[in-house]
Structures are given as structure tokens and as C-alpha cells.
Design a protein around this motif. Structure first.
Motif, mmCIF file in Angstrom:
data_model
loop_
_atom_site.group_PDB
_atom_site.id
_atom_site.type_symbol
_atom_site.label_atom_id
_atom_site.label_comp_id
_atom_site.label_asym_id
_atom_site.label_seq_id
_atom_site.Cartn_x
_atom_site.Cartn_y
_atom_site.Cartn_z
ATOM 1 N N THR A 46 2.286 6.365 9.459
ATOM 2 C CA THR A 46 1.905 7.016 8.200
ATOM 3 C C THR A 46 0.494 6.600 7.802
ATOM 4 O O THR A 46 -0.317 7.439 7.394
ATOM 5 N N ALA A 47 0.178 5.320 7.927
ATOM 6 C CA ALA A 47 -1.158 4.825 7.562
ATOM 7 C C ALA A 47 -2.244 5.469 8.420
ATOM 8 O O ALA A 47 -3.319 5.812 7.919
ATOM 9 N N LEU A 48 -1.968 5.654 9.692
ATOM 10 C CA LEU A 48 -2.947 6.294 10.579
ATOM 11 C C LEU A 48 -3.103 7.776 10.253
ATOM 12 O O LEU A 48 -4.215 8.299 10.207
ATOM 13 N N ALA A 104 -6.272 8.172 -2.108
ATOM 14 C CA ALA A 104 -7.729 8.259 -2.263
ATOM 15 C C ALA A 104 -8.367 6.872 -2.193
ATOM 16 O O ALA A 104 -9.388 6.685 -1.517
ATOM 17 N N ALA A 105 -7.759 5.893 -2.851
ATOM 18 C CA ALA A 105 -8.284 4.519 -2.812
ATOM 19 C C ALA A 105 -8.190 3.945 -1.399
ATOM 20 O O ALA A 105 -9.115 3.257 -0.934
ATOM 21 N N TYR A 106 -7.097 4.215 -0.710
ATOM 22 C CA TYR A 106 -6.911 3.766 0.669
ATOM 23 C C TYR A 106 -7.994 4.359 1.570
ATOM 24 O O TYR A 106 -8.638 3.647 2.347
ATOM 25 N N THR A 145 0.855 -1.183 0.000
ATOM 26 C CA THR A 145 0.000 0.000 0.000
ATOM 27 C C THR A 145 0.893 1.236 0.000
ATOM 28 O O THR A 145 1.370 1.660 1.056
ATOM 29 N N PRO A 146 1.134 1.810 -1.162
ATOM 30 C CA PRO A 146 2.076 2.941 -1.249
ATOM 31 C C PRO A 146 1.479 4.236 -0.700
ATOM 32 O O PRO A 146 0.730 4.927 -1.377
ATOM 33 N N LEU A 147 1.801 4.537 0.535
ATOM 34 C CA LEU A 147 1.337 5.770 1.169
ATOM 35 C C LEU A 147 2.532 6.700 1.353
ATOM 36 O O LEU A 147 3.513 6.325 1.996
ATOM 37 N N PRO A 148 2.471 7.907 0.804
ATOM 38 C CA PRO A 148 3.615 8.816 0.916
ATOM 39 C C PRO A 148 3.822 9.307 2.341
ATOM 40 O O PRO A 148 2.868 9.678 3.029
#
Length: 186
Positions: free
Chosen positions: A89-91, A60-62, A47-50
Motif C-alpha cells: 500500500t505504501a509503495l 498528501a503529507a506522506y 502512517t495511516p494510508l488507505p
């Protein structure tokens, strides 16, 4: 029967050679046996999250996945007495999508079994208006807790997973009803 609860299981570790898939696969087998849940997996390795929290099509998809979820379970390792940076980062990548939803934790590691990471996460999820499920699963000396087939004989962990799922279903059901009847004011 009521619509199953959408549960997203978040796999937090992104390290090369990570042990996360063993723990996650075990938990997923356990959770998929519970017909109250429709289960998805968000593996942060895929899951590529910057890290600068920029808006991208992937973000947006996440966020859409998070928005559609009724509940979450995080599978987390413990690194240096804390949780993985990818999980922070995900949170932080989402905000409103987390609100008024329950989250539970499955931790693993050495002597502490991920418990220090879980306790830190409880503080963070409270700030994004989530309900932290009291019951958690913890694997101390995790690599010794599973056999070659990815099964565990850790009776305390097996029992805790069942209690976690019962509590998660209760909170997810009631919070879904509440969000539908009266949107969260956060």
C-alpha cells in the motif's frame, strides 16, 4: 560540505508484537553514525494510508515526505514468503515521488532472513522507476540475532550495512544531481 542526503527509513511491519522496532533501531543507530545522511523514519504502523489508495490529507503529507527524500531504506519482515501488505500500500500510494531515487533493503525473518521479500520488492520498485541497491542486510532467525539491548554480533550484517550505506550514498548523490540538472523523463 554539501547538503546531507535526505534518507527516509520505512518500517514495514504493522503486526501486533512485531520485531521490526528492534531491527529498525539497530539500523538507525548505524545509519545515524554516517554524516552523509539526514534521516527520517516512516513507520507504517503510525502512517495511516488507505488501502483503497484514496487521497487524504495524510496521503498528501506522506507524498511530500517522499518527494523531499533523496533515498530510502525499507526495514521489512517476511510473511508467507513475501513482504507485508502495508508496504505494498505504501509503495502504491505514491508514483512520481519514487522516481529516479535509490532504495535499499534490510530484511529479517526465519530461515530466509527476509531475502524472499527483498527479491519480490526489487521487482516492484523497478516498476516505479527506482534504483534498487545491490547490497542488502539480512537477519536469519532474527530474534536470535539480537541481544537484550538490541545489538547484534552478526558480523556479516554489520559489514553489509556499511556497504549498503556507501552504495546508497553514491547513488543518492548522483541521482540527486541528475534530477536537478535534467528531470527524470518517467
Amino acid at each position: 560540505m554539501e547538503t546531507p542526503l535526505r534518507l527516509e527509513v520505512i518500517v514495514a511491519s504493522v503486526r501486533p508484537g512485531r520485531f521490526a522496532p528492534v531491527v529498525a533501531d539497530w539500523f538507525l543507530r548505524t545509519a545515524r553514525a554516517d554524516d552523509r545522511f539526514d534521516i527520517g523514519v516512516i513507520d507504517l504502523l503510525q502512517t495511516p494510508l488507505p488501502v483503497d489508495l484514496a487521497d487524504t490529507p495524510e496521503v498528501a503529507a506522506y507524498r511530500e515526505r517522499l518527494s523531499a527524500a533523496d533515498a530510502f531504506v525499507v526495514i521489512t519482515s517476511e510473511y508467507n514468503h513475501g513482504y507485508p501488505a502495508a508496504l505494498k500500500t505504501a509503495l502504491d500510494t505514491a508514483k512520481h515521488e519514487w522516481r529516479a531515487k535509490p532504495i535499499a533493503f534490510v530484511g529479517y525473518g526465519g530461515l530466509s532472513g527476509g531475502l524472499r521479500a527483498i527479491e519480490q520488492l526489487r521487482q516492484v520498485v523497478a516498476e516505479v522507476h527506482m534504483v534498487s541497491i545491490r547490497e542488502s542486510v539480512s537477519f536469519h532467525q532474527a530474534k536470535r540475532a539480537f541481544d537484550a539491548d538490541g545489538e547484534t554480533r552478526d558480523g556479516a550484517a554489520v559489514d553489509a550495512a556499511q556497504r549498503l550505506l556507501r552504495q546508497l550514498a553514491w547513488w543518492a548523490t548522483h541521482l540527486r544531481t541528475a534530477r536537478s540538472a535534467d528531470p527524470y523523463p518517467g
